[in-house]
Scaffold this motif. Structure first.
Motif, PDB file in Angstrom:
ATOM      1  N   THR A  77       0.846  -1.196   0.000  1.00  0.00           N
ATOM      2  CA  THR A  77       0.000   0.000   0.000  1.00  0.00           C
ATOM      3  C   THR A  77       0.876   1.239   0.000  1.00  0.00           C
ATOM      4  O   THR A  77       1.756   1.390   0.848  1.00  0.00           O
ATOM      5  CB  THR A  77      -0.940   0.015   1.217  1.00  0.00           C
ATOM      6  N   ILE A  78       0.644   2.108  -0.989  1.00  0.00           N
ATOM      7  CA  ILE A  78       1.368   3.367  -1.115  1.00  0.00           C
ATOM      8  C   ILE A  78       0.459   4.460  -0.572  1.00  0.00           C
ATOM      9  O   ILE A  78      -0.702   4.566  -0.970  1.00  0.00           O
ATOM     10  CB  ILE A  78       1.688   3.700  -2.591  1.00  0.00           C
ATOM     11  N   TYR A  79       0.965   5.278   0.351  1.00  0.00           N
ATOM     12  CA  TYR A  79       0.202   6.377   0.935  1.00  0.00           C
ATOM     13  C   TYR A  79       0.799   7.704   0.489  1.00  0.00           C
ATOM     14  O   TYR A  79       2.000   7.924   0.642  1.00  0.00           O
ATOM     15  CB  TYR A  79       0.222   6.308   2.468  1.00  0.00           C
ATOM     16  N   ALA A  80      -0.025   8.580  -0.069  1.00  0.00           N
ATOM     17  CA  ALA A  80       0.371   9.961  -0.357  1.00  0.00           C
ATOM     18  C   ALA A  80       0.113  10.751   0.916  1.00  0.00           C
ATOM     19  O   ALA A  80      -0.984  10.674   1.488  1.00  0.00           O
ATOM     20  CB  ALA A  80      -0.452  10.513  -1.515  1.00  0.00           C
ATOM     21  N   LEU A  81       1.124  11.482   1.383  1.00  0.00           N
ATOM     22  CA  LEU A  81       1.028  12.187   2.667  1.00  0.00           C
ATOM     23  C   LEU A  81       1.166  13.692   2.486  1.00  0.00           C
ATOM     24  O   LEU A  81       1.875  14.156   1.597  1.00  0.00           O
ATOM     25  CB  LEU A  81       2.126  11.692   3.617  1.00  0.00           C
ATOM     26  N   GLY A 103      -2.954   3.948  -2.721  1.00  0.00           N
ATOM     27  CA  GLY A 103      -3.137   2.953  -3.759  1.00  0.00           C
ATOM     28  C   GLY A 103      -2.578   1.639  -3.248  1.00  0.00           C
ATOM     29  O   GLY A 103      -1.787   1.612  -2.312  1.00  0.00           O
ATOM     30  N   ARG A 104      -2.993   0.531  -3.874  1.00  0.00           N
ATOM     31  CA  ARG A 104      -2.570  -0.774  -3.364  1.00  0.00           C
ATOM     32  C   ARG A 104      -2.515  -1.795  -4.479  1.00  0.00           C
ATOM     33  O   ARG A 104      -3.319  -1.773  -5.404  1.00  0.00           O
ATOM     34  CB  ARG A 104      -3.556  -1.242  -2.302  1.00  0.00           C
ATOM     35  N   ILE A 105      -1.543  -2.686  -4.348  1.00  0.00           N
ATOM     36  CA  ILE A 105      -1.487  -3.882  -5.183  1.00  0.00           C
ATOM     37  C   ILE A 105      -1.249  -5.060  -4.236  1.00  0.00           C
ATOM     38  O   ILE A 105      -0.517  -4.925  -3.252  1.00  0.00           O
ATOM     39  CB  ILE A 105      -0.376  -3.778  -6.268  1.00  0.00           C
ATOM     40  N   ILE A 106      -1.907  -6.167  -4.517  1.00  0.00           N
ATOM     41  CA  ILE A 106      -1.816  -7.351  -3.662  1.00  0.00           C
ATOM     42  C   ILE A 106      -1.201  -8.491  -4.460  1.00  0.00           C
ATOM     43  O   ILE A 106      -1.628  -8.788  -5.581  1.00  0.00           O
ATOM     44  CB  ILE A 106      -3.214  -7.767  -3.149  1.00  0.00           C
ATOM     45  N   GLY A 107      -0.201  -9.126  -3.868  1.00  0.00           N
ATOM     46  CA  GLY A 107       0.430 -10.297  -4.459  1.00  0.00           C
ATOM     47  C   GLY A 107       0.264 -11.483  -3.535  1.00  0.00           C
ATOM     48  O   GLY A 107       0.374 -11.352  -2.308  1.00  0.00           O
ATOM     49  N   ASN A 108      -0.011 -12.648  -4.091  1.00  0.00           N
ATOM     50  CA  ASN A 108      -0.194 -13.871  -3.298  1.00  0.00           C
ATOM     51  C   ASN A 108       1.116 -14.647  -3.252  1.00  0.00           C
ATOM     52  O   ASN A 108       1.869 -14.690  -4.218  1.00  0.00           O
ATOM     53  CB  ASN A 108      -1.282 -14.744  -3.914  1.00  0.00           C
ATOM     54  N   PHE A 109       1.365 -15.282  -2.093  1.00  0.00           N
ATOM     55  CA  PHE A 109       2.595 -16.062  -1.945  1.00  0.00           C
ATOM     56  C   PHE A 109       2.368 -17.138  -0.908  1.00  0.00           C
ATOM     57  O   PHE A 109       1.744 -16.906   0.123  1.00  0.00           O
ATOM     58  CB  PHE A 109       3.760 -15.152  -1.501  1.00  0.00           C
ATOM     59  N   GLY A 110       2.903 -18.326  -1.156  1.00  0.00           N
ATOM     60  CA  GLY A 110       2.793 -19.436  -0.213  1.00  0.00           C
ATOM     61  C   GLY A 110       2.405 -20.706  -0.920  1.00  0.00           C
ATOM     62  O   GLY A 110       2.181 -20.748  -2.128  1.00  0.00           O
ATOM     63  N   THR A 111       2.315 -21.796  -0.140  1.00  0.00           N
ATOM     64  CA  THR A 111       1.983 -23.102  -0.684  1.00  0.00           C
ATOM     65  C   THR A 111       0.851 -23.731   0.100  1.00  0.00           C
ATOM     66  O   THR A 111       0.635 -23.424   1.267  1.00  0.00           O
ATOM     67  CB  THR A 111       3.203 -24.054  -0.631  1.00  0.00           C
TER      68      THR A 111
END
Length: 193
Positions: free
Chosen positions: A153-157, A184-192
């Protein structure tokens, strides 16, 4: 402790003081309404799409090929009043509630991207992560524990640097919530499995 999800437009990215979880990764409620009503802007990456898998090289060394680097990120749009950006990386699927992997602030207002394996600029500051360390902790869910979502998550301050180097999660995330004018946000999945 129950987990409560709020609609995206109302979310402030906060872990509420007192321990209740919300869906965004910040401690404390915003000090002003502008944080709740802040502008959303797009975040992308050239190596993964929102809601898709992070390449293995961005995970920890416990995973074959894991290098623990930060993935490249890009964002567009500069909400009115932006003086700097902050980034919070968290895992809302961690066993004991959201686990914060990285808190960094003081990123210049004209910056619109981070390269893979970003080196920390001398003007940037980093707060403590959930592991009580300064710095980036790459995705590293327990093997066989299922896929986890990692939220970048990117925050404009509206402030240049609202917290000090090594600030606690309560202080750094509370300061980010107080000074947010956009996100703004981007979500990435990781794991098994």
């Amino acid at each position: 402790m129950s987990r409560k999800r709020r609609p995206i437009l109302a979310a402030t990215g906060a872990l509420v003081v007192g321990g209740a979880l919300t869906g965004c990764g910040l401690i404390g409620l915003p000090q002003n309404k502008s944080a709740e009503l802040s502008e959303w802007f797009p975040v992308t990456s050239p190596v993964f799409r929102d809601g898709q898998d992070l390449p293995t090289r961005y995970g920890c060394a416990a995973y074959s090929g894991g290098q623990g680097k930060t993935p490249p990120l890009r964002w567009t749009g500069k909400p009115a009043g932006t003086r700097s950006y902050a980034i919070v990386v968290d895992d809302p699927d961690a066993g004991n509630g959201a686990y914060v992997h990285w808190v960094i602030g003081g990123i210049g207002e004209n910056t619109q991207d981070l390269v893979e394996g970003t080196k920390i600029d001398k003007t940037w500051v980093q707060g403590l992560n959930t592991g009580k360390k300064v710095g980036y902790l790459p995705p590293c869910p327990r093997r066989g524990g299922g896929e986890h979502r990692y939220r970048y998550t990117i925050y404009a301050l509206d402030s240049a640097v609202p917290f000090e180097q090594g600030a606690s999660l309560k202080d750094s995330l509370g300061a980010i919530a107080k000074h947010t004018v956009g996100r703004g946000r981007i979500i990435g999945n990781f794991g098994t499995e």
